[in-house]
Write a protein that holds these residues in place. Structure first.
Motif, PDB file in Angstrom:
ATOM      1  N   LYS A   1      -4.486   3.712  -1.907  1.00 28.42           N
ATOM      2  CA  LYS A   1      -4.016   2.654  -2.807  1.00 28.42           C
ATOM      3  C   LYS A   1      -4.336   2.996  -4.265  1.00 28.42           C
ATOM      4  O   LYS A   1      -5.434   3.441  -4.578  1.00 28.42           O
TER       5      LYS A   1
ATOM      6  N   GLU B   1       4.118  10.650  -6.344  1.00 28.67           N
ATOM      7  CA  GLU B   1       4.137   9.352  -5.675  1.00 28.67           C
ATOM      8  C   GLU B   1       2.977   8.466  -6.122  1.00 28.67           C
ATOM      9  O   GLU B   1       2.063   8.914  -6.807  1.00 28.67           O
TER      10      GLU B   1
ATOM     11  N   ILE C   1       0.833   2.493  -2.869  1.00 25.69           N
ATOM     12  CA  ILE C   1       1.050   1.049  -3.005  1.00 25.69           C
ATOM     13  C   ILE C   1       0.187   0.237  -2.031  1.00 25.69           C
ATOM     14  O   ILE C   1       0.018  -0.963  -2.203  1.00 25.69           O
TER      15      ILE C   1
ATOM     16  N   HIS D   1       2.431   5.223   0.434  1.00 31.12           N
ATOM     17  CA  HIS D   1       2.789   5.628  -0.922  1.00 31.12           C
ATOM     18  C   HIS D   1       4.292   5.817  -1.002  1.00 31.12           C
ATOM     19  O   HIS D   1       4.956   6.084  -0.002  1.00 31.12           O
ATOM     20  N   ILE D   2       4.817   5.655  -2.230  1.00 30.25           N
ATOM     21  CA  ILE D   2       6.248   5.809  -2.456  1.00 30.25           C
ATOM     22  C   ILE D   2       6.452   6.639  -3.719  1.00 30.25           C
ATOM     23  O   ILE D   2       5.547   6.724  -4.557  1.00 30.25           O
TER      24      ILE D   2
ATOM     25  N   ASN E   1       7.123   7.705  -7.387  1.00 31.87           N
ATOM     26  CA  ASN E   1       6.939   6.975  -8.654  1.00 31.87           C
ATOM     27  C   ASN E   1       8.244   6.393  -9.157  1.00 31.87           C
ATOM     28  O   ASN E   1       8.278   5.294  -9.692  1.00 31.87           O
TER      29      ASN E   1
ATOM     30  N   LYS F   1      10.669   5.179  -7.609  1.00 27.68           N
ATOM     31  CA  LYS F   1      11.088   3.977  -6.878  1.00 27.68           C
ATOM     32  C   LYS F   1      10.174   2.793  -7.185  1.00 27.68           C
ATOM     33  O   LYS F   1      10.356   1.713  -6.636  1.00 27.68           O
ATOM     34  N   ASN F   2       9.186   3.030  -8.036  1.00 28.41           N
ATOM     35  CA  ASN F   2       8.209   1.993  -8.360  1.00 28.41           C
ATOM     36  C   ASN F   2       8.163   1.742  -9.867  1.00 28.41           C
ATOM     37  O   ASN F   2       7.164   1.277 -10.392  1.00 28.41           O
TER      38      ASN F   2
ATOM     39  N   HIS G   1       1.690   3.218 -13.622  1.00 27.67           N
ATOM     40  CA  HIS G   1       1.136   3.545 -12.309  1.00 27.67           C
ATOM     41  C   HIS G   1       0.418   4.891 -12.283  1.00 27.67           C
ATOM     42  O   HIS G   1      -0.085   5.305 -11.255  1.00 27.67           O
TER      43      HIS G   1
END
Length: 180
Positions: free
Chosen positions: A72, A91, A94, A99-100, A102, A104-105, A137
């Motif tokens: 996280k 990534e 989250i 994790h996704i 970057n 997409k966030n 992020h």
């Protein structure tokens, strides 16, 4: 004993000491740590950190910075070599185990690929990332402070979506190379 035999014996002993102490013979990097079977080499280069990761896998290798709980909040970089070409994903953690990318966030991909290869049963990737960005992020990597780092690698598969087979979290001062 002849001079050549003595030199050979000395060289062999030196090499054995390096292998047993886990010292990487990294060229071009200021620091190197061998954690279990994974090698983490890095150099602070102005406003960037250049990183080389090597692990005993034909799959992906990765690193994460500043996790709060498992993965996280970590800035995660995963790399794999497919058909001789390096693919890297930047990534963000989250959740503790999710994790996704970057992008997409609401973030950016901040990785500059340097190189990568697979030799024997090992994968190596080299890249650089900025120590700080405007990306919310991303977080700031302060080389003079203690940095929590996740080192990981996956099984012998080229997908970065496959769960790691190895992961270890360490704390290191990136300026000195000293691990806590």
């Amino acid at each position: 004993m002849s001079l050549m035999k003595r030199l050979w014996s000395l060289l062999s002993s030196f090499t054995l000491v390096l292998l047993l102490t886990g010292v990487s013979m990294a060229t071009g990097y200021q620091h190197s740590l061998t954690i279990d079977k994974m090698i983490f080499d890095w150099s602070i280069e102005g406003e960037n950190i250049a990183i080389k990761l090597t692990a005993p896998t034909m799959g992906w290798v990765g690193i994460g910075f500043h996790p709060t709980e498992n993965m996280k909040d970590a800035n995660i970089i995963l790399g794999v070599v497919k058909n001789g070409k390096v693919e890297i994903s930047n990534e963000f953690g989250i959740e503790a185990t999710k994790h996704i990318p970057n992008t997409k966030n609401g973030g950016k991909d901040n990785v500059t690929i340097i190189s990568g290869n697979q030799i024997g049963n090992a994968t190596t990737i080299e890249f650089s990332i900025p120590l700080r960005t405007e990306d919310a992020h991303y977080g700031v990597i302060d080389p003079k402070g203690e940095t929590v780092v996740i080192l990981a690698y996956g099984p012998d598969m080229t997908s970065t979506k496959v769960k790691h087979q190895y992961a270890k979290t360490i704390s290191v001062n990136l300026s000195t190379g000293i691990m806590k």
